[in-house]
Write a protein that holds these residues in place. Structure first.
Motif: not given
Length: 780
Positions: A220, A545, A727, A731
């Motif tokens: 990540q 993410t 998520r 983003q």
């Protein structure tokens, strides 16, 4: 490379090792490209067919006989399907559907080439003077064998083998030289920029170490640090020492290929030996096809006619170019009058780096995975925006049949096929006759319907061979959907999938049972994806993410020994002002009431600091309502709105509004094309508004996912709703800060952002402030 490169024992000369199948495909294919005698049985059907043939043989029958032999610097190896010592007969087993008499002659020619090559290796290994060679064709539907047998002298087989090898020698020498040049260049490769960006170096080190140790890695790393080149560079650097044959760079969406191709161009330009790295862009067949109105055989398409006769020259020219993106590949194909899609399929064998969609490696029939298995390649895999892999993989391993498609197929079907389709319709009707709800799940597969579908596919296969139809016809579409359904039925297991049936309306509402859908729906793709990781030497999944890590380990099937790297953000809290608009509820029942306050919030921020902003809503319906309200209340502020199903040109036009000196509000859907993978640095984007937590819609399918996730992992709500929703939020927010000098503002619109379980899923470097109204200074 299409093979492994070894050193001869006691000799410094390189050996080119090639599989029997690859050697024959290179030297023995000729004539037209012809897909009429397809599709072949599934892999599982093929394995079962081979096992059935072997079960019919005597006790001394030998299966999967490992063979190898050499000719000059070529080492040829493979496994013969079967050998009967009592009869001194070697067998090459081929499974098929349909009528054998319709098999194109060049298919049969290739099969004989494989059988005779194995026969030579068998004679050489066991000192045989002659041998019987048999092609055994097994009809999967009827389990009927057709055996074509010939007896050959060992001396004649040796001459055939040497002639086949000779046709490949010059090419193998070229490939050995290319491999040596490539590895020498990569060993000396320098990072193509003066230095690493903050965060890039730890990412690159993690990727390199995973390759060195042969591990799967989850990484990540924040948006904007240059993850594409930060993963490609270290894996290319590791390529020579780890003996990697190929690198696959896989993307979730078409726009994701461009950054990878650009990074590879930059890396290639930094090489000491320019052009030493072959890069191939893979594209979908429907986008590459030059004659979509024609069928894939020589009697219909001019680019299929004589395809294999013209392929060698096209292949040779293509590989003179270092980077084969879509325009370059199309240009080569046009000069040689071959199909660009199937030229690209052939070039997969000879490229060093392939850039393409997830499905090229993870799909049920993924060509990159199949080639790696067939040729025993050592591959390194990079999975960009890996958070998308869960939903994409679920789609790959899901199969649906719609009753309306069956009806449309029947209208196009010839008379002899209609009765088979009618039998499917009767079994289907019986299955849903007692359905009480619009959506229901079932514990067992409908065996009677499956059997009827298998018979119908057999009839349609025969018809397609005799009367090839356009791919856009209803009959052929249903045929391929039915094949996929049957393949997923073979792999069905309630541990990872569910069988469900849906009616267009609930029975109580008078819904027509004829408008139903039958679905084998994958919920947990982990068992399927685990095979793909295991087949790679190293595989890195990376995204901004990819947390919590256990969620992706569980659902994507990452191995227990997988490594994890969390790269700290190089950005500072003061670069992004984050506000929670807790006075606005975006829950479904409050949607209409939320429109005016949100429009006011967006407008006030814009007037306080004019510039380009993105406003995200959770659906096109909600988005349209918000944009309409904003236009009504603030007609002087420029607005552009994402529409459903925008094509590439329309998406480009939307992004063109975000200029360095422009201003306005772009309205877009959370989780859509403009919520990730979009780079708008500097003043091209100075703020974003995210309405809702992005939670998936509550519906029967998502509720079933929640139940199954809870049963499997004990975190049903989090796995089905909370993690996927947050998520998308992170983003979308990541579009604002793309570089060290960027400054911006982010509004999270919903009171639920105050909850601790939500806050802990937001990036740690954010400093989040709560607000009950817009600050008078305009926030940013």
């Amino acid at each position: 490379m299409n093979a492994l490169v070894d050193e001869r024992p006691g000799d410094s000369a390189s050996v080119y090792t090639i599989a029997v199948r690859a050697l024959c495909e290179f030297g023995a294919r000729r004539g037209d490209l012809d897909l009429r005698f397809t599709p072949a049985p599934s892999a599982r059907e093929g394995i079962a067919g081979h096992a059935w043939v072997r079960s019919q043989r005597g006790a001394g029958y030998q299966a999967e006989v490992a063979l190898d032999g050499e000719y000059r610097h070529l080492r040829v190896r493979g496994r013969a399907d079967g050998y009967d010592p009592a009869r001194n007969r070697l067998e090459e087993i081929k499974t098929y559907r349909g009528e054998l008499r319709r098999m194109p002659e060049n298919h049969r020619h290739l099969h004989w080439a494989q059988a005779l090559t194995y026969a030579h290796l068998m004679c050489r290994q066991r000192g045989l003077a002659r041998i019987e060679v048999a092609l055994v064709y097994l009809d999967i539907g009827t389990q009927r064998e057709t055996v074509l047998a010939e007896t050959h002298d060992a001396a004649d087989l040796r001459l055939r083998f040497e002639a086949l090898c000779a046709s490949f020698l010059a090419w193998s020498e070229q490939e050995l030289a290319h491999r040596a040049r490539r590895d020498a260049a990569l060993a000396q490769l320098q990072f193509p920029y003066p230095g690493f960006r903050p965060g890039q170096r730890p990412l690159a080190v993690a990727v390199y170490n995973a390759a060195r140790k042969g591990l799967c890695l989850g990484a990540q790393a924040p948006t904007g640090i240059g993850k594409t080149i930060g993963t490609l560079f270290p894996l290319l650097k590791a390529m020579p020492a780890q003996g990697l044959d190929k690198i696959y760079f896989l993307t979730a969406k078409t726009p994701g290929r461009a950054p990878a191709l650009q990074a590879l161009q930059r890396i290639a330009a930094a090489q000491a030996a320019p052009g030493a790295l072959r890069v191939l862009e893979l594209q979908a067949r429907d986008k590459a096809c030059e004659h979509p109105d024609k069928a894939c055989h020589g009697e219909s398409c001019p680019l299929a006619q004589g395809f294999y006769d013209r392929l060698p020259a096209a292949r040779a020219e293509a590989l003179h170019g270092a980077q084969l993106d879509r325009p370059a590949l199309r240009a080569v194909a046009a000069r040689h009058q071959v199909c660009p899609y199937y030229l690209g399929q052939d070039l997969m064998r000879w490229c060093d780096v392939a850039v393409g969609d997830f499905n090229y490696y993870f799909d049920l029939h993924a060509p990159l995975y199949r080639l790696a298995q067939d040729h025993e390649w050592r591959v390194g895999v990079l999975v960009d925006e890996a958070h998308n892999l869960l939903d994409r993989a679920r789609g790959m391993y899901t199969a649906q049949l719609h009753r309306s498609q069956l009806s449309a197929a029947r209208r196009e079907a010839p008379a002899e096929a209609r009765s088979a389709l009618d039998a499917v319709a009767r079994r289907w009707s019986a299955l849903v006759a007692d359905q009480a709800q619009a959506y229901e799940t079932r514990d067992e597969l409908p065996e009677a319907l499956i059997a009827a579908l298998q018979r119908a596919v057999g009839v349609l296969s025969d018809d397609q061979e005799a009367n090839p139809r356009s791919a856009d016809g209803a009959l052929l579409r249903f045929y391929f959907d039915a094949l996929h359904f049957l393949q997923m039925a073979e792999l069905y297991d309630r541990a990872h999938s569910v069988l469900d049936t849906s009616l267009a309306e609930a029975p109580a509402a008078g819904g027509a049972r004829g408008l139903s859908t039958l679905c084998i729906r994958n919920l947990i793709p982990a068992p399927f994806l685990a095979e793909r990781y295991a087949a790679a030497h190293t595989c890195t999944l990376f995204s901004a993410t990819l947390a919590p890590w256990n969620y992706y380990v569980d659902t994507l099937g990452l191995p227990a020994q997988a490594a994890w790297a969390g790269v700290e953000s190089p950005f500072k809290a003061e670069q992004l002002q984050v506000y929670v608009a807790r006075h606005i509820s975006t829950r479904y029942k409050h949607r209409r009431a939320s429109l005016a306050p949100m429009a006011q919030l967006v407008a006030q921020q814009y007037r306080a600091r004019p510039g380009n902003y993105l406003a995200f809503a959770s659906s096109f319906d909600y988005l349209g309502q918000l944009a309409d309200m904003f236009r009504q209340l603030h007609p002087d502020i420029p607005v552009w709105v994402q529409a459903p199903s925008m094509n590439e040109a329309e998406r480009h036009a939307f992004l063109e509004n975000f200029t360095e000196h422009g201003s306005g509000i772009g309205f877009a859907v959370l989780g859509g094309a403009f919520a990730e993978g979009v780079d708008l640095p500097g003043r091209r984007l100075i703020g974003a508004f995210v309405a809702t937590l992005g939670l998936p819609q509550i519906n029967p399918v998502n509720e079933e996912i929640m139940r199954r996730m809870d049963a499997a992992f004990g975190r049903g709500y989090d796995y089905a709703y909370l993690y996927p929703g947050l998520r998308k939020v992170v983003q979308a927010a990541g579009r604002v800060i793309r570089g060290q000098d960027d400054r911006g503002v982010l509004y999270l619109i919903d009171d639920r952002y105050e909850r601790s379980e939500v806050r802990e899923l937001l990036p740690q470097w954010w400093r989040v402030a709560s607000m009950d109204r817009l600050a008078t200074d305009g926030g940013a």
